[in-house]
Write a protein that holds these residues in place. Structure first.
Motif, PDB file in Angstrom:
ATOM      1  N   ASP A  92     -22.910  -3.718 -28.088  1.00 40.80           N
ATOM      2  CA  ASP A  92     -23.052  -3.533 -29.251  1.00 40.80           C
ATOM      3  C   ASP A  92     -22.299  -2.132 -29.449  1.00 40.80           C
ATOM      4  N   LYS A 107     -19.284  -9.543 -28.104  1.00 41.34           N
ATOM      5  CA  LYS A 107     -20.683  -9.498 -28.276  1.00 41.34           C
ATOM      6  C   LYS A 107     -21.374  -9.195 -26.826  1.00 41.34           C
ATOM      7  N   LYS A 135     -28.356 -10.602 -26.651  1.00 41.68           N
ATOM      8  CA  LYS A 135     -28.153  -9.825 -27.379  1.00 41.68           C
ATOM      9  C   LYS A 135     -26.929  -8.813 -26.956  1.00 41.68           C
ATOM     10  N   TRP A 155     -17.318  -5.521 -27.194  1.00 40.18           N
ATOM     11  CA  TRP A 155     -17.830  -5.491 -28.280  1.00 40.18           C
ATOM     12  C   TRP A 155     -17.387  -6.740 -29.269  1.00 40.18           C
ATOM     13  N   ASP A 168     -27.106  -2.457 -25.436  1.00 48.50           N
ATOM     14  CA  ASP A 168     -26.671  -1.345 -26.034  1.00 48.50           C
ATOM     15  C   ASP A 168     -26.580  -0.092 -25.133  1.00 48.50           C
TER      16      ASP A 168
END
Length: 262
Positions: free
Chosen positions: A29, A26, A80, A23, A83
Motif C-alpha cells: 500500500d 498491489k 492485501k 504499489w 503495509d
C-alpha cells in the motif's frame, strides 16, 4: 565507506520507480511503498548489490508467493497489499544493521543483515508454500494437529519451503557479495533456524481468537473480541516476525563479533 551524491541519486532513481511498481501491482500500500523505497535507498547507498540484491529477491519472491491460492486459515492481511508495519517487521532489523554499519563497519553487522533477510525469506516461503501445498500441519511446540494457517503450525511442505528460501538467500549473497561457502552454509542454517524460532514464538505467544462458528483465527476484528482464546493480544504476526528476526540476528551478531575478535 564512501557515500556519494551519485550513489544517492542512483538509489533514488531505482527505488522510487520500483516502489511505484510494487504499489501498482498491489504488493504494497502507500505506506508500505514509502517504507520500502526508504529501505531500498539505504541498502543501495550503504552496500550496493551486496545488500540490495538479497533484499530484492526476498521481496519479489515473497510478493509472488503471496498471490498463490492458500488453503486453511488466513490472517487479516492475507492477499492485501503489505503495509509499512509489515515492511518494518520483516526488514527493520536488517535495515538497522545496515544503518549501524555506516558508523561501525563490521563483518558482524554484515552477517546480521544477511541472516535477517534469510530469516524473513525462510518464514515467508514456509508460510506461502505450506499453505499453498496443503498437507498435515502440527503445532511445533505441542506436536498436536493444528489448522493450516495458524501461527506455530509446521508441515513437511512448509518446512522444506522455509529451508529452500533460506538457501536461496544464502546463495544470492554468495553471488552478490562474494562470501565464502562456509558463510553460505551459516546463513542458510541460521536463516532456517530463525524461521523455526518464529514458529515457536507464534505457537507460544501469538494471539488467537475464536469466531462465532467456533473456528480459530488470528484476525481479532473478524472474531469481534479483544480477549484472545490463546496467547497475547499485542503479539500479532508482525510482532512475532520482528521478535524472531531480532533474536536470531542478535545471536548471530554476537557470535560473529567474538569470532572476529578471536
Amino acid at each position: 565507506m564512501n557515500i556519494t551524491a551519485d550513489s544517492m541519486l542512483i538509489a533514488i532513481a531505482l527505488a522510487i520507480p520500483f516502489a511505484f511498481f510494487a504499489w501498482y501491482k498491489k504488493w504494497l500500500d502507500v505506506g508500505g511503498a514509502i517504507a520500502a523505497a526508504l529501505f531500498g535507498i539505504l541498502l543501495w547507498v550503504v552496500g550496493g548489490w551486496a545488500t540490495t540484491g538479497p533484499a530484492l529477491i526476498f521481496f519479489i519472491t515473497g510478493s509472488l508467493l503471496g498471490t498463490l491460492p492458500q488453503k486453511g486459515i488466513t490472517d487479516a492481511k492475507h492477499h492485501k497489499p503489505r503495509d509499512w508495519v509489515q515492511v518494518v517487521a520483516n526488514g527493520g532489523i536488517a535495515g538497522l544493521a545496515v544503518l549501524l554499519y555506516v558508523f561501525y563497519p563490521s563483518p558482524a553487522l554484515q552477517m546480521v543483515f544477511w541472516v535477517s533477510i534469510a530469516t524473513s525469506t525462510s518464514d515467508t516461503w514456509s508460510s506461502g508454500i505450506g499453505q499453498w501445498a496443503g498437507g498435515k500441519v502440527w503445532d511445533i511446540v505441542g506436536f498436536r494437529p493444528l489448522a493450516a494457517g495458524l501461527s506455530g503450525g509446521v508441515s513437511v511442505q512448509g518446512t522444506f519451503g522455509g529451508l529452500l528460501g533460506s538457501l536461496v538467500i544464502a546463495l544470492a549473497t554468495k553471488g552478490f557479495a562474494g562470501i565464502s561457502w562456509s558463510l553460505v552454509g551459516l546463513i542458510a542454517v541460521t536463516g532456517f533456524a530463525g524461521m523455526l524460532v518464529d514458529s515457536i514464538l507464534g505457537s507460544l505467544f501469538q494471539g488467537v481468537y475464536r469466531l462465532p462458528d467456533g473456528q480459530l483465527t488470528e484476525d481479532r476484528a473478524a472474531a469481534g473480541s479483544e480477549l484472545p482464546t490463546k496467547g497475547l493480544a499485542w503479539m500479532t504476526n508482525d510482532m512475532v516476525n520482528l521478535l524472531s528476526n531480532l533474536l536470531i540476528a542478535l545471536l548471530v551478531g554476537v557470535l560473529a563479533f567474538f569470532a572476529a575478535k578471536g
